[in-house]
Design a protein around this motif. Structure first.
Motif, short mmCIF file in Angstrom:
data_model
loop_
_atom_site.label_atom_id
_atom_site.label_comp_id
_atom_site.label_asym_id
_atom_site.label_seq_id
_atom_site.Cartn_x
_atom_site.Cartn_y
_atom_site.Cartn_z
N MET A 175 0.83 -1.19 0.00
CA MET A 175 0.00 0.00 0.00
C MET A 175 0.87 1.25 0.00
SD MET A 175 -3.15 1.04 0.00
CE MET A 175 -4.40 2.15 0.68
N ALA A 176 1.97 1.20 0.74
CA ALA A 176 2.88 2.34 0.78
C ALA A 176 3.42 2.66 -0.60
CB ALA A 176 4.03 2.05 1.75
N GLN A 177 3.71 1.62 -1.38
CA GLN A 177 4.23 1.83 -2.73
C GLN A 177 3.23 2.56 -3.61
OE1 GLN A 177 5.43 -1.99 -4.25
NE2 GLN A 177 7.08 -2.24 -2.77
N VAL A 178 1.94 2.39 -3.32
CA VAL A 178 0.90 3.09 -4.07
C VAL A 178 0.74 4.53 -3.58
CG1 VAL A 178 -1.56 3.12 -4.64
CG2 VAL A 178 -0.34 0.94 -4.58
N LEU A 179 0.83 4.71 -2.26
CA LEU A 179 0.53 6.02 -1.68
C LEU A 179 1.67 7.03 -1.85
CD1 LEU A 179 -1.22 5.04 1.67
CD2 LEU A 179 -2.26 6.00 -0.38
N VAL A 180 2.90 6.59 -1.72
CA VAL A 180 4.02 7.53 -1.75
C VAL A 180 4.03 8.39 -3.01
CG1 VAL A 180 6.53 7.69 -1.88
CG2 VAL A 180 5.48 6.26 -0.15
N PRO A 181 3.80 7.83 -4.21
CA PRO A 181 3.78 8.69 -5.41
C PRO A 181 2.64 9.69 -5.44
CG PRO A 181 4.11 6.38 -6.00
CD PRO A 181 3.70 6.40 -4.57
N MET A 182 1.64 9.51 -4.57
CA MET A 182 0.50 10.44 -4.55
C MET A 182 0.78 11.68 -3.70
SD MET A 182 -2.76 7.92 -4.00
CE MET A 182 -3.04 6.48 -5.03
N LEU A 183 1.78 11.61 -2.82
CA LEU A 183 1.99 12.69 -1.87
C LEU A 183 2.38 14.00 -2.54
CD1 LEU A 183 3.86 10.75 0.97
CD2 LEU A 183 1.52 11.66 1.04
N SER A 242 -1.57 16.84 6.99
CA SER A 242 -0.85 16.04 7.97
C SER A 242 -0.94 14.55 7.68
CB SER A 242 -1.37 16.33 9.39
OG SER A 242 -2.72 15.91 9.52
N THR A 243 0.13 13.85 8.02
CA THR A 243 0.14 12.39 8.01
C THR A 243 0.48 11.97 9.44
OG1 THR A 243 2.46 12.40 7.33
CG2 THR A 243 0.82 12.18 5.60
N ARG A 244 -0.47 11.41 10.11
CA ARG A 244 -0.30 11.08 11.53
C ARG A 244 -0.22 9.56 11.70
NH1 ARG A 244 -1.45 15.62 14.66
NH2 ARG A 244 -2.52 17.28 13.56
N GLY A 245 0.77 9.12 12.48
CA GLY A 245 0.95 7.70 12.73
C GLY A 245 0.30 7.25 14.01
N SER A 246 0.14 5.94 14.15
CA SER A 246 -0.49 5.39 15.35
C SER A 246 0.54 5.01 16.40
CB SER A 246 -1.31 4.15 14.97
OG SER A 246 -0.47 3.18 14.38
N SER A 247 1.81 5.25 16.13
CA SER A 247 2.86 4.98 17.11
C SER A 247 3.95 6.02 16.96
CB SER A 247 3.45 3.58 16.89
OG SER A 247 4.34 3.59 15.79
N ASP A 248 4.88 6.01 17.90
CA ASP A 248 5.99 6.96 17.85
C ASP A 248 7.20 6.38 17.13
OD1 ASP A 248 4.58 8.87 19.24
OD2 ASP A 248 5.19 8.06 21.19
N ILE A 249 7.05 5.18 16.56
CA ILE A 249 8.16 4.57 15.84
C ILE A 249 8.10 5.00 14.40
CG2 ILE A 249 9.26 2.40 15.21
CD1 ILE A 249 8.00 1.12 17.65
N ALA A 250 9.06 5.78 13.97
CA ALA A 250 9.00 6.39 12.65
C ALA A 250 9.33 5.39 11.55
CB ALA A 250 9.97 7.56 12.57
N HIS A 251 8.73 5.60 10.41
CA HIS A 251 9.05 4.87 9.20
C HIS A 251 10.37 5.43 8.68
CE1 HIS A 251 8.27 3.14 5.14
NE2 HIS A 251 7.53 2.28 5.81
N ASP A 252 10.78 5.08 7.50
CA ASP A 252 12.07 5.56 6.99
C ASP A 252 12.01 6.97 6.44
OD1 ASP A 252 10.74 5.25 4.64
OD2 ASP A 252 12.04 3.68 3.82
N GLY A 253 10.91 7.66 6.64
CA GLY A 253 10.82 9.06 6.26
C GLY A 253 10.07 9.35 4.99
N GLU A 254 9.62 8.35 4.28
CA GLU A 254 8.98 8.60 2.99
C GLU A 254 7.64 9.33 3.14
OE1 GLU A 254 7.54 3.92 2.82
OE2 GLU A 254 8.80 4.77 1.25
N PHE A 255 7.04 9.27 4.34
CA PHE A 255 5.79 9.99 4.57
C PHE A 255 6.01 11.29 5.33
CE2 PHE A 255 4.22 5.65 3.89
CZ PHE A 255 3.22 5.89 2.98
N HIS A 256 7.25 11.66 5.57
CA HIS A 256 7.53 12.89 6.30
C HIS A 256 7.39 14.09 5.35
CE1 HIS A 256 10.10 10.64 9.54
NE2 HIS A 256 8.82 10.30 9.55
#
Length: 271
Positions: A123-131, A193-207
């Motif tokens: 799903m991330a692979q689909v969403l990242v190009p939309m940002l 905003s892109t808000r996560g459900s935890s404080d553990i960050a992804h690799d930054g692609e949604f930042h």
């Protein structure tokens, strides 16, 4: 809430001023409108002032399909789109929106881009190009002559303002929603905003703080950066790209966390 109207219902009449649709449970796709139906309904709601959609969106066509412009009512004061990860394809809807200069906008993606409770890799692979297309559309939706003057940058939240905020409103953080802004600064403001459900960050692609630098910044006169945004931008080695915002006359930072930016600025100042 959890009551989806028929899209040809008399409830959706031209005199309607506020429309809020929210669904907690999965929706049968047959109850959702096509993009053309959705655009037609909004065009008919000529008195609409507030539109809020929470996990209720029309069928979203693929990115490369034929473009449909959704003209929002000219008197619309506030547009709010909020989507959890499973509905985040609504980002494809954003570039279709035509906004008036005075409409304030909130776009929130919830539980997305983080390791725990976030989106699966496919799903991330689909969403990242939309940002980037979504951010660009929100930034310039009011036309090239009405681009934002002030930006407030947090790691995963961007605020765009059509005017510079008053001194007593200066901040390196954004309000939870644009309606919390003062009367003078709310018109034409956007919070994404892109808000996560935890404080553990992804690799930054949604930042989002890494993505605003691709926007046209020539007319921006004020930028504020949170400590987390500066740290993330330094990690991504993109701080130097701030030099593109050459019209900035006010920079808001947290001095305790800005050594790298201050060092970069000192290298560019004349002796």
């Amino acid at each position: 809430s959890d009551c989806i109207p028929r899209w040809d219902s008399s409830l959706l009449c031209p005199s309607l001023t506020h429309l809020s649709l929210q669904c907690v449970y999965p929706i049968d796709p047959q109850h959702l409108p096509t993009l053309q139906q959705f655009a037609g309904v909004l065009a008919s709601l000529t008195c609409l002032r507030v539109l809020s959609l929470y996990d209720v969106f029309p069928h979203i066509p693929p990115p490369n399909s034929s473009n449909i412009t959704i003209k929002l009512p000219p008197g619309l004061q506030h547009l709010e789109l909020e989507a959890h990860a499973q509905h985040a394809l609504c980002l494809n809807l954003v570039p279709s929106l035509a906004l008036s200069p005075s409409t304030c906008v909130d776009v929130k993606l919830i539980d997305i881009g983080f390791d725990m409770g976030g989106v699966p890799p496919e799903m991330a692979q689909v969403l990242v190009p939309m940002l980037d297309p979504a951010l660009s559309a929100l930034y310039s939706a009011r036309g090239t002559r009405a681009l934002p003057k002030e930006l407030v940058i947090e790691r995963s939240i961007l605020g765009f303002h059509s005017i510079e905020r008053a001194r007593n409103r200066w901040s390196t953080s954004n309000p939870f929603r644009t309606q919390d802004l003062s009367h003078d600064e709310i018109a034409g403001s956007t919070v994404f905003s892109t808000r996560g459900s935890s404080d553990i960050a992804h690799d930054g692609e949604f930042h989002s703080c890494r993505r605003f630098l691709s926007l046209p910044l020539h007319g921006v006169t004020a930028i504020s950066l949170s400590a987390a945004a500066l740290k993330d931008m330094q990690h991504a080695n993109v701080l130097s790209d701030l030099a593109r915002a050459q019209a900035v006359r006010r920079l808001g930072i947290d001095m305790r966390s800005s050594a790298s930016l201050l060092e970069l600025l000192s290298e560019r100042l004349p002796d």
